[in-house]
Design a protein around this motif. Structure first.
Motif, mmCIF file in Angstrom:
data_model
loop_
_atom_site.group_PDB
_atom_site.id
_atom_site.type_symbol
_atom_site.label_atom_id
_atom_site.label_comp_id
_atom_site.label_asym_id
_atom_site.label_seq_id
_atom_site.Cartn_x
_atom_site.Cartn_y
_atom_site.Cartn_z
ATOM 1 N N ASP A 120 0.791 -1.099 -0.039
ATOM 2 C CA ASP A 120 -0.094 -0.015 -0.140
ATOM 3 C C ASP A 120 0.869 1.222 -0.147
ATOM 4 O O ASP A 120 0.560 2.070 -0.616
ATOM 5 N N ASP A 121 2.081 1.328 0.577
ATOM 6 C CA ASP A 121 2.963 2.153 0.857
ATOM 7 C C ASP A 121 3.529 2.730 -0.493
ATOM 8 O O ASP A 121 3.456 3.619 -1.057
ATOM 9 N N ASP A 123 2.113 1.839 -3.600
ATOM 10 C CA ASP A 123 1.286 2.272 -4.476
ATOM 11 C C ASP A 123 1.005 3.776 -4.378
ATOM 12 O O ASP A 123 0.800 4.309 -5.021
ATOM 13 N N GLN A 124 0.958 4.086 -2.978
ATOM 14 C CA GLN A 124 0.607 5.503 -2.678
ATOM 15 C C GLN A 124 1.979 6.260 -3.229
ATOM 16 O O GLN A 124 1.508 7.456 -3.745
ATOM 17 N N ARG A 127 1.376 6.661 -6.734
ATOM 18 C CA ARG A 127 0.303 7.742 -7.169
ATOM 19 C C ARG A 127 0.577 9.127 -6.997
ATOM 20 O O ARG A 127 0.305 9.899 -7.883
ATOM 21 N N GLU A 128 1.512 9.187 -6.127
ATOM 22 C CA GLU A 128 2.168 10.750 -5.894
ATOM 23 C C GLU A 128 2.984 10.940 -6.905
ATOM 24 O O GLU A 128 3.078 12.213 -7.480
ATOM 25 N N HIS A 147 2.553 16.950 -4.258
ATOM 26 C CA HIS A 147 2.935 15.493 -4.685
ATOM 27 C C HIS A 147 4.236 15.011 -4.183
ATOM 28 O O HIS A 147 4.450 14.030 -3.702
ATOM 29 N N VAL A 154 5.680 9.735 2.678
ATOM 30 C CA VAL A 154 5.402 8.364 2.988
ATOM 31 C C VAL A 154 6.582 7.586 3.297
ATOM 32 O O VAL A 154 6.524 6.459 3.984
ATOM 33 N N SER A 158 7.059 5.707 6.927
ATOM 34 C CA SER A 158 7.288 4.057 6.708
ATOM 35 C C SER A 158 8.372 3.528 7.376
ATOM 36 O O SER A 158 8.854 2.507 7.515
#
Length: 231
Positions: A120-121, A123-124, A127-128, A147, A154, A158
């Motif tokens: 998920d990290d 993928d985020q 997206r950014e 962005h 992230v 993390s």
């Protein structure tokens, strides 16, 4: 204007006094009455400002005397310290030193995050990065910077170290301004997208050394662009 705004404005004015040499470390602050007259506020506002300055390590209480200004090296408010440093050493040197600080923090954070990030990290971050690409095409500097910062956030979130954000967050206002200054240049946007992509690829390998090297390379490119296009 609300009391909190008055307090912050008063603190800003006092920091300007530090920069101008009107307030010197080790010397007492002006009396409350003098400050109240100068800034056209009541003494309660002055006391609130001084309490906030004490909490930030900018001034210290001296029994039986007025509060004194601490040396900048003892300030716990990094943003205030950087504000003064920028005025004292100049924007160019402060920009380089701020980037050096970023390198020290973010390279280590990236190494830690490499082994702790989940899908998920990643993928985020993708997206950014896509947001940066779209903002670059649209020549939307503000969105590009948003962005960009979110991409790095992230990583910081993390890495699994709570103290990283405590140290880094006070820098965010200055970092946003620096990113905005550099990101107005199309070539800088192009380089940033390329380096962010390399960082993301390195993080996907879960190799701490590769991730740290990719972030260090990103900081090196940022410094070259800063010197070439902005300073």
């Amino acid at each position: 204007m609300g009391r909190e705004s008055l307090v912050d404005q008063l603190i800003s004015e006092l920091l300007d006094d530090v920069v101008a040499g009107r307030l010197v470390p080790g010397e007492p602050l002006p009396a409350e009455a003098e400050l109240a007259t100068r800034f056209d506020v009541n003494r309660l506002t002055i006391r609130e400002a001084i309490r906030k300055l004490q909490a930030q390590g900018i001034v210290r209480t001296v029994p039986g005397r007025r509060s004194e200004l601490n040396p900048v090296g003892r300030w716990t408010d990094i943003g205030a310290a950087l504000q003064v440093a920028e005025e004292q050493i100049g924007r160019a040197d402060s920009s380089i030193q701020l980037l050096q600080l970023r390198r020290m923090i973010e390279t280590g954070a990236c190494a830690l995050a490499a082994t702790r990030m989940g899908p998920d990290d990643l993928d985020q971050m993708e997206r950014e990065l896509e947001g940066m690409r779209a903002a670059s095409v649209a020549n939307d500097v503000e969105a590009f910077v948003v962005h960009d910062i979110a991409f790095h956030d992230v990583i910081l979130d993390s890495c699994g170290n709570r103290f990283v954000r405590t140290l880094f967050d006070p820098l965010q206002a200055l970092l946003k301004q620096r990113r905005t200054d550099t990101s107005r240049v199309p070539a800088v946007q192009e380089h940033a997208i390329e380096m962010h992509n390399a960082v993301l690829d390195a993080l996907r390998t879960q190799d701490a050394d590769l991730a740290a090297a990719a972030m260090a390379a990103h900081m090196d490119q940022t410094e070259r662009d800063l010197i070439r296009y902005v300073l």
